[in-house]
Design a protein around this motif. Structure first.
Motif, PDB file in Angstrom:
ATOM      1  N   LYS A  72       8.413  34.602  83.937  1.00  0.00           N
ATOM      2  CA  LYS A  72       8.396  35.411  85.198  1.00  0.00           C
ATOM      3  C   LYS A  72       9.341  35.983  85.479  1.00  0.00           C
ATOM      4  N   ARG A  73      10.460  35.273  85.527  1.00  0.00           N
ATOM      5  CA  ARG A  73      11.779  35.577  85.946  1.00  0.00           C
ATOM      6  C   ARG A  73      12.377  36.817  84.995  1.00  0.00           C
ATOM      7  N   PHE A  74      12.124  36.581  83.678  1.00  0.00           N
ATOM      8  CA  PHE A  74      12.461  37.578  82.762  1.00  0.00           C
ATOM      9  C   PHE A  74      11.835  38.850  83.081  1.00  0.00           C
ATOM     10  N   THR A  75      10.521  38.963  83.201  1.00  0.00           N
ATOM     11  CA  THR A  75       9.685  40.182  83.544  1.00  0.00           C
ATOM     12  C   THR A  75       9.842  40.645  84.642  1.00  0.00           C
ATOM     13  N   ILE A  76      10.316  40.195  85.986  1.00  0.00           N
ATOM     14  CA  ILE A  76      10.780  40.667  87.056  1.00  0.00           C
ATOM     15  C   ILE A  76      11.997  41.208  86.913  1.00  0.00           C
ATOM     16  N   PHE A  77      13.027  40.667  86.100  1.00  0.00           N
ATOM     17  CA  PHE A  77      14.253  41.354  86.085  1.00  0.00           C
ATOM     18  C   PHE A  77      14.184  42.670  85.325  1.00  0.00           C
ATOM     19  N   MET A  78      13.404  42.496  84.129  1.00  0.00           N
ATOM     20  CA  MET A  78      13.127  43.781  83.504  1.00  0.00           C
ATOM     21  C   MET A  78      12.951  45.077  84.352  1.00  0.00           C
ATOM     22  N   SER A  79      11.569  44.585  85.283  1.00  0.00           N
ATOM     23  CA  SER A  79      11.218  45.459  85.897  1.00  0.00           C
ATOM     24  C   SER A  79      12.205  46.339  87.203  1.00  0.00           C
ATOM     25  N   LYS A  80      12.970  45.365  87.428  1.00  0.00           N
ATOM     26  CA  LYS A  80      13.676  45.718  88.579  1.00  0.00           C
ATOM     27  C   LYS A  80      14.886  46.434  88.204  1.00  0.00           C
ATOM     28  N   LEU A  82      15.081  48.403  85.353  1.00  0.00           N
ATOM     29  CA  LEU A  82      14.642  49.714  85.215  1.00  0.00           C
ATOM     30  C   LEU A  82      14.350  50.724  86.339  1.00  0.00           C
ATOM     31  N   THR A  83      13.974  50.014  87.708  1.00  0.00           N
ATOM     32  CA  THR A  83      14.206  50.852  88.959  1.00  0.00           C
ATOM     33  C   THR A  83      15.418  51.001  89.559  1.00  0.00           C
ATOM     34  N   LEU A  84      16.189  49.947  89.395  1.00  0.00           N
ATOM     35  CA  LEU A  84      17.276  50.198  90.044  1.00  0.00           C
ATOM     36  C   LEU A  84      18.710  50.816  89.406  1.00  0.00           C
ATOM     37  N   ARG A  85      18.433  50.852  87.958  1.00  0.00           N
ATOM     38  CA  ARG A  85      19.567  51.512  87.411  1.00  0.00           C
ATOM     39  C   ARG A  85      19.634  52.955  87.622  1.00  0.00           C
ATOM     40  N   ASP A  86      20.895  53.429  87.503  1.00  0.00           N
ATOM     41  CA  ASP A  86      21.215  54.978  87.925  1.00  0.00           C
ATOM     42  C   ASP A  86      20.658  55.730  86.759  1.00  0.00           C
ATOM     43  N   THR A  87      19.493  56.344  86.922  1.00  0.00           N
ATOM     44  CA  THR A  87      19.205  57.128  85.910  1.00  0.00           C
ATOM     45  C   THR A  87      19.563  58.542  85.601  1.00  0.00           C
ATOM     46  N   SER A  88      20.976  58.834  86.386  1.00  0.00           N
ATOM     47  CA  SER A  88      21.713  59.994  85.865  1.00  0.00           C
ATOM     48  C   SER A  88      22.645  59.576  84.760  1.00  0.00           C
ATOM     49  N   ILE A  89      22.718  58.274  84.603  1.00  0.00           N
ATOM     50  CA  ILE A  89      23.618  57.865  83.415  1.00  0.00           C
ATOM     51  C   ILE A  89      22.735  57.672  82.340  1.00  0.00           C
ATOM     52  N   ALA A  90      23.058  58.361  81.157  1.00  0.00           N
ATOM     53  CA  ALA A  90      22.516  58.433  79.933  1.00  0.00           C
ATOM     54  C   ALA A  90      22.443  56.987  79.582  1.00  0.00           C
ATOM     55  N   LEU A  91      21.107  56.763  78.891  1.00  0.00           N
ATOM     56  CA  LEU A  91      21.110  55.342  78.159  1.00  0.00           C
ATOM     57  C   LEU A  91      21.395  55.628  76.486  1.00  0.00           C
ATOM     58  N   HIS A  92      22.374  54.876  76.066  1.00  0.00           N
ATOM     59  CA  HIS A  92      23.036  55.165  74.839  1.00  0.00           C
ATOM     60  C   HIS A  92      22.202  53.838  73.888  1.00  0.00           C
ATOM     61  N   ALA A  93      22.167  52.620  74.575  1.00  0.00           N
ATOM     62  CA  ALA A  93      21.571  51.603  73.743  1.00  0.00           C
ATOM     63  C   ALA A  93      20.678  50.574  74.542  1.00  0.00           C
ATOM     64  N   LEU A 105       1.819  45.894  80.555  1.00  0.00           N
ATOM     65  CA  LEU A 105       2.450  47.076  81.542  1.00  0.00           C
ATOM     66  C   LEU A 105       3.659  47.076  81.546  1.00  0.00           C
ATOM     67  N   VAL A 106       4.494  45.847  81.510  1.00  0.00           N
ATOM     68  CA  VAL A 106       6.040  45.973  81.551  1.00  0.00           C
ATOM     69  C   VAL A 106       6.445  46.712  80.393  1.00  0.00           C
ATOM     70  N   PHE A 107       5.578  46.212  79.207  1.00  0.00           N
ATOM     71  CA  PHE A 107       6.299  46.753  77.732  1.00  0.00           C
ATOM     72  C   PHE A 107       6.157  48.269  77.758  1.00  0.00           C
ATOM     73  N   LYS A 108       4.995  48.888  78.360  1.00  0.00           N
ATOM     74  CA  LYS A 108       4.767  50.150  78.335  1.00  0.00           C
ATOM     75  C   LYS A 108       5.854  50.808  79.167  1.00  0.00           C
ATOM     76  N   LYS A 109       6.338  50.173  80.488  1.00  0.00           N
ATOM     77  CA  LYS A 109       7.254  51.014  81.351  1.00  0.00           C
ATOM     78  C   LYS A 109       8.357  50.909  80.380  1.00  0.00           C
ATOM     79  N   ILE A 110       8.805  49.918  79.772  1.00  0.00           N
ATOM     80  CA  ILE A 110      10.001  49.939  79.048  1.00  0.00           C
ATOM     81  C   ILE A 110      10.277  51.176  77.890  1.00  0.00           C
ATOM     82  N   LEU A 111       8.979  51.150  77.284  1.00  0.00           N
ATOM     83  CA  LEU A 111       8.941  52.262  76.258  1.00  0.00           C
ATOM     84  C   LEU A 111       9.115  53.643  76.803  1.00  0.00           C
ATOM     85  N   ASN A 112       8.290  53.862  78.008  1.00  0.00           N
ATOM     86  CA  ASN A 112       8.278  55.033  78.826  1.00  0.00           C
ATOM     87  C   ASN A 112       9.883  55.215  79.221  1.00  0.00           C
ATOM     88  N   TYR A 113      10.587  54.278  79.581  1.00  0.00           N
ATOM     89  CA  TYR A 113      11.887  54.404  79.760  1.00  0.00           C
ATOM     90  C   TYR A 113      12.888  54.904  78.785  1.00  0.00           C
TER      91      TYR A 113
END
Length: 491
Positions: A72-80, A82-93, A105-113
């Protein structure tokens, strides 16, 4: 840090304990962050006001479930994240490692990201269980800028037996890809009975395959004009042949169940070969297959083999009398010693071969005595004469003996039994990364030290705990709350 700045002398040098890390510009700190697990990066927010939001600008996300005490800790951390990271910064890796099943649902969110950053994403690593492989491949196929791809996918029914059934597309448009690492994939054949999944990657340099199978094919064709390094780790019985067409191939590593035949003119370009044959199944022609490989390796300069490989090879009748047309350019021969269980088929076959050789021309009475003597005799770790057999065309080749199990062998005796051999202690050449350790190239040296701090805006300390919570969880909660207070005070 304010006190440290006040202690600067006229030359701008800090007296006392230096804080040179904080003096680095943001771009350098963010580059350092790219080598660290994202959880560890986020923990830097407690250092000062300057560091509080710096982590949001990272271009590399390394998300490993092993860094968390509960799912649960891992799932919450991943979700947050993706929400709080500055999306104006390109994701390289991005490197996602969840050894067990993952929340859909979390995994789909990651793939969409990932898809939202597809034009800039260079390196992608995904290691998950219980996921829909078609969703992953659909996401991957849209990331045309990828230079490094590492995938390990297991469906729920295959997690326990470590053999996935994720289908690898027959055509995948990744024009910039230079490194490909696949675990638990199936490669499908065409009308010719060949599976040829890698020819479209026109810049591929490194290819690593773990636990792979074929469907509607018995021949895997590896055809690529730019491939330099090839490694295959497999335990499947349904593969008859591997055809290699890679004129730039220089390094070839193969481990596992290696009874299939390898052919192709590209073998003549190989300079370094590593072979680790497994002994859990010994078909009649196992040794002959290994011998045929050696006969095709015309220009190899460095050969690394395990003692198990040599023991299997020694079962070939009259092996030491065979003339090798290859290995004429051999400069280095390395033998890695591996313990052999006395309950394996290989153990009994070697003892039987030794007895047969010793009993040649003996009377029945003498043979009976030999059988009694052989009951207590252990097969040699390195079969007699086999090193000289491999060196017959390169007498000056150096011989090194290595092992990760030094207490299992009489190393002094083994080294002395081989002329010019030396014992060298260093990590195994055949160490295969666990599928849970999928990581992009830029994250290969990420820190593995467990951490217990997270920023308050991720609300990890408020996560619902599992029914069976450990003392480690309680300590972590205490530290989370303590550090949250530090951040809130701007310290």
């Amino acid at each position: 840090m304010k006190k440290q700045r006040q202690c600067e002398n006229e030359n701008g040098e800090i007296k006392g304990s230096d804080d040179r890390l904080s003096d680095l510009p943001d771009c350098v700190l963010l580059h350092i962050f790219s080598f660290l697990n994202t959880k560890h990066v986020v923990q830097t927010c407690i250092l000062s006001k300057r560091w509080r939001h710096l982590w949001k600008r990272i271009s590399t996300l390394i998300l490993h479930s092993s860094s968390f005490t509960t799912k649960k800790r891992f799932t919450i951390f991943m979700s947050k994240i993706l929400t709080l990271r500055d999306t104006s910064i390109a994701l390289h890796a991005l490197d996602l490692d969840r050894s067990g099943d993952i929340e859909p649902l979390v995994f789909k969110k990651i793939l969409n990201y990932v898809s939202s950053h597809k034009t800039h994403l260079k390196e992608l690593g995904i290691s998950v269980g219980g996921a829909d492989s078609s969703l992953i491949m659909s996401c991957v196929s849209s990331c045309h800028a990828l230079t490094s791809l590492k995938l390990s996918i297991s469906s729920m029914r295959n997690i326990r037996r470590n053999f996935g059934d994720a289908l690898f597309p027959k055509s995948l448009n990744l024009p910039a890809l230079t490194s490909l690492d696949l675990t638990n994939f199936v490669f499908c054949g065409g009308e010719s009975g060949h599976a040829e999944p890698f020819s479209a990657f026109t810049k591929l340099i490194s290819l690593v395959l773990h636990w792979w199978k074929l469907r509607d094919a018995q021949i895997l064709s590896i055809s690529n004009e730019t491939l330099v390094n090839l490694a295959m780790h497999n335990y499947s019985h349904d593969i008859a042949k591997i055809e290699i067409s890679a004129k730039c191939l220089r390094t070839f590593t193969i481990t596992g169940y290696v009874i299939y035949k390898i052919c192709g003119s590209s073998l003549s370009s190989v300079k370094q070969v590593n072979i680790d044959a497994q002994d859990f199944d010994i078909p009649n022609d196992y040794g002959l297959v290994l011998l045929s490989w050696l006969q095709d390796l015309a220009n190899v300069e460095s050969l690394t083999v395990t003692s198990t490989t040599l023991q299997i090879l020694s079962l070939v009748p009259g092996l030491l009398e065979v003339q090798l047309p290859s290995l004429c350019n051999l400069k280095s021969l390395e033998v890695e010693l591996k313990p052999m269980s006395d309950s394996t088929l290989l153990y009994f076959l070697i003892k039987e071969a030794m007895l047969e050789k010793a009993a040649a021309g003996k009377s029945r009475k003498e043979v009976a005595k030999l059988k009694k003597a052989f009951k207590c005799l252990e097969p040699p770790a390195i079969p007699d004469g086999i090193v000289d057999f491999l060196k017959q065309n390169s007498q000056s080749a150096k011989v090194n003996i290595t092992t990760d199990s030094s207490t299992s062998f009489n190393l002094k005796q083994i080294v002395e039994s081989i002329k010019g051999a030396k014992y060298i202690k260093y990590p195994s050449q055949f160490t295969v990364p666990d599928s849970s350790s999928v990581a992009p190239a830029s994250a290969s040296s990420s820190a593995a030290v467990p951490a217990t701090v997270a920023p308050p805006n991720l609300h990890l300390c408020c996560a619902e705990k599992d029914d069976k919570s450990s003392n480690e969880d309680k300590v972590e909660n205490y530290q989370l709350n303590t550090n949250s207070a530090l951040v809130d005070n701007g310290q």
